[in-house]
Design an enzyme around this catalytic site. Structure first.
Site, PDB file in Angstrom:
ATOM      1  N   GLU A 245      -2.012  -9.063   4.417  1.00 32.23           N
ATOM      2  CA  GLU A 245      -1.998  -9.517   5.806  1.00 32.23           C
ATOM      3  C   GLU A 245      -3.385  -9.700   6.412  1.00 32.23           C
ATOM      4  O   GLU A 245      -3.525 -10.375   7.441  1.00 32.23           O
ATOM      5  CB  GLU A 245      -1.176  -8.541   6.672  1.00 32.23           C
TER       6      GLU A 245
ATOM      7  N   SER B 228       1.065 -13.038  38.255  1.00 27.99           N
ATOM      8  CA  SER B 228      -0.323 -12.585  38.343  1.00 27.99           C
ATOM      9  C   SER B 228      -1.325 -13.715  38.147  1.00 27.99           C
ATOM     10  O   SER B 228      -2.519 -13.519  38.346  1.00 27.99           O
ATOM     11  CB  SER B 228      -0.585 -11.523  37.262  1.00 27.99           C
ATOM     12  N   GLY B 229      -0.835 -14.875  37.717  1.00 22.66           N
ATOM     13  CA  GLY B 229      -1.749 -15.950  37.348  1.00 22.66           C
ATOM     14  C   GLY B 229      -2.109 -15.917  35.878  1.00 22.66           C
ATOM     15  O   GLY B 229      -2.776 -16.803  35.373  1.00 22.66           O
ATOM     16  N   GLY B 230      -1.649 -14.861  35.168  1.00 18.61           N
ATOM     17  CA  GLY B 230      -1.937 -14.723  33.747  1.00 18.61           C
ATOM     18  C   GLY B 230      -0.952 -15.486  32.879  1.00 18.61           C
ATOM     19  O   GLY B 230       0.053 -16.028  33.349  1.00 18.61           O
TER      20      GLY B 230
ATOM     21  N   THR C  20       3.285 -16.198  33.633  1.00 17.89           N
ATOM     22  CA  THR C  20       3.475 -17.622  33.911  1.00 17.89           C
ATOM     23  C   THR C  20       4.474 -18.248  32.943  1.00 17.89           C
ATOM     24  O   THR C  20       5.381 -18.982  33.348  1.00 17.89           O
ATOM     25  CB  THR C  20       2.130 -18.372  33.829  1.00 17.89           C
TER      26      THR C  20
ATOM     27  N   HIS D 133      -3.732  -5.243   0.763  1.00 14.01           N
ATOM     28  CA  HIS D 133      -3.161  -5.713   2.029  1.00 14.01           C
ATOM     29  C   HIS D 133      -3.213  -7.249   2.103  1.00 14.01           C
ATOM     30  O   HIS D 133      -4.284  -7.819   2.341  1.00 14.01           O
ATOM     31  CB  HIS D 133      -3.926  -5.108   3.210  1.00 14.01           C
TER      32      HIS D 133
ATOM     33  N   CYS E  29       0.843  -1.213   0.000  1.00 10.87           N
ATOM     34  CA  CYS E  29       0.000   0.000   0.000  1.00 10.87           C
ATOM     35  C   CYS E  29       0.871   1.253   0.000  1.00 10.87           C
ATOM     36  O   CYS E  29       1.495   1.571  -0.997  1.00 10.87           O
ATOM     37  CB  CYS E  29      -0.970  -0.052   1.181  1.00 10.87           C
TER      38      CYS E  29
END
Length: 508
Positions: free
Chosen positions: A168, A220-222, A226, A166, A78
């Site tokens: 993508e 955080s447990g995320g 982790t 595009h 583009c």
């Protein structure tokens, strides 16, 4: 150093998507601003120039010296295609009509390496206000649509291509094939950048970098923290010291559940109950940004205090991922702050520690794949994103322990219901919001005047855009009834049907 593709960002909303598509081909790539071009080392096998909201005809249009890339293939997308044509003496003019949306390639040069096995009449996605009206004599047109005569071109005797659509985006049906043609066949990249290879090379790199040093890290447990912690743990074992802070704004029972899950993974972790400190810091605050800053500052203070109880710590581990890095070095500098809670800043400066970020080259979906390779519990990897300030930004207005308790119960009923009905994994993120509104209701023979809660569930791939989740009416009716009957202080439930944009996923 792995083979890679360099992507130059001219400010397009789709630039990260180009990178993700290249990564899906098991080829490593990096995004750099057009005005901060890195030195081209031998590992860089090709360059992609992104789109842009700008026009090449603007006085201060983004520009780059194409002579830098004479030794490698170049693909302009583009704006990138228009810039190459403009610099070479071609003509870029305003489109007669804005060329936006679906189009068909009605001519395709299948002899050109970029377009091999690209179908005639294949659908592509256009998004530009300018168009390439004419190209120099050493350019050959290799594709067109009914309204765009120069949809793609190749510079003769040079490994330079330009396309005005595009590849993508998913609306360009064979876009991934086109990118494969460029990245693999033209640039010659080996498709060997895999999760297994990433884990192996990252752990070896961490061993060399960290040696016998100690690392402290907030968990955080995320997903991100982790996976990052697991990689560091594989490299240095018990020299990684993890801290999980209960800020009083977690989901119901989350503190103990997260601690238990980490202990099962063998991580060296300490839980810290700091609820009262956070509630004190938040007392009387109603402005969303003020609440975030209070939560962030209190977290830094608590984490810093706990870290000093560990002797000889030299490194701070963080779960920073690639979009955070890209944002910090974007074309126009860091974007306007919509929310400041995505990462808790200030820790490295306050603690005077070196930072180690093993995930800072990965997108969120790649982090999950790496986590799977590491054998991390699918329940953790599939966990919905949860904001750093937790329920603090899902309670509109001031924060009290009573309000947190109400919202924890509402949220627990909602999330548990999603799991029980097989809907949890079909939703990208879900939660409940405690509004400052009160509404009239009737329970038994009594009139009530109690709180309104909103349920929010969205579908997304990366959180950059999101659609509200079309949950079954029967499910919503059941959850609403459960909340009103079981949570004292709530008599009305609403469902948020706003998409992002224009709304954000969180309410604050």
């Amino acid at each position: 150093m792995p083979q890679q593709i360099l992507i130059l960002d001219f400010g397009s909303q789709y630039t990260q998507l180009i990178a993700r598509r290249v990564r899906e081909l098991n080829v490593y790539c990096e995004i750099h601003p057009f005005n901060k071009v890195p030195d081209l080392h031998p590992g860089i096998k090709g360059v992609i120039l992104s789109g842009s909201p700008c026009s090449v005809r603007d006085k201060n249009a983004p520009d780059v010296n194409m002579d830098l890339f004479k030794q490698v293939p170049v693909l302009g997308v583009c704006y990138g295609a228009q810039l190459i044509a403009h610099q070479s003496g071609g003509q870029v003019l305003p489109s007669h009509a804005r060329e936006y949306g679906r189009a068909k390639l009605t001519t395709v040069d299948h002899h050109n390496n970029l377009l091999k096995e690209i179908s005639l009449d294949t659908q592509v996605w256009m998004s530009h206000a300018d168009t390439i009206a004419a190209v120099p004599s050493n350019f050959e047109v290799i594709a067109s649509t009914p309204s765009v005569a120069i949809a793609a071109y190749k510079v003769k005797d040079q490994n330079v291509w330009g396309i005005q659509f595009h590849p993508e985006v998913t609306h360009t049906v064979e876009g991934k094939n086109l990118l494969r043609n460029f990245v693999v066949h033209i640039c010659g990249c080996a498709q060997d950048w895999t999760p297994d290879q990433f884990v192996e090379s990252t752990v070896e790199g961490l061993k060399k970098k960290l040696g016998n040093d100690k690392v402290v890290m907030a968990l955080s447990g995320g997903v991100d923290s982790t996976v990052a912690a697991t990689l560091i743990h594989k490299a240095i074992g018990k020299n990684l010291h993890c801290i999980f802070v209960d800020n009083g704004l977690l989901r119901k029972n989350e503190f103990m559940q997260v601690l238990d899950s980490y202990k099962d993974m063998g991580l060296n972790i300490k839980g810290v109950d700091a609820k009262d400190k956070f509630y004190t810091a938040l007392k009387g605050l109603t402005d969303p940004e003020a609440k975030r800053k209070a939560i962030g500052k209190t977290f830094i203070d608590v984490f810093d205090e706990e870290s000093h109880k560990i002797s000889d710590v030299k490194w701070l581990g963080q779960g920073t991922i690639y979009p955070d890095v890209i944002e910090s070095v974007s074309v126009n500098g860091p974007s306007v702050t919509i929310k400041s809670h995505h990462n808790v800043g200030g820790l490295p400066d306050k603690m005077k520690l070196k930072v180690v970020e093993p995930l800072n080259t990965l997108f969120k979906d790649e982090v999950r794949v790496v986590g799977k390779t590491l054998g991390i519990d699918p329940a953790i990897l599939g966990r919905h994103p949860f904001p750093g300030p937790g329920l603090g930004i899902r309670i509109l207005g001031d924060i009290t322990a009573d309000k947190v308790s109400i919202l924890q119960e509402v949220d627990h009923i909602f999330i548990s219901g999603l799991r029980q009905h097989g809907l949890y994994d079909k939703v990208w993120q879900a939660g409940a919001i405690l509004t400052p509104l009160q509404a009239v209701g009737v329970m038994g023979d009594e009139r009530t005047y109690e709180r309104v809660v909103s349920l929010r569930a969205v579908t997304s791939t990366d959180g950059m855009t999101a659609d509200w989740a079309h949950l079954p009416y029967e499910f919503l009716a059941e959850i609403s009834s459960d909340i009103i009957n079981k949570v004292k202080g709530v008599n009305r439930v609403v469902y948020d049907i706003s998409s992002k944009p224009p709304a954000t996923i969180e309410w604050e």
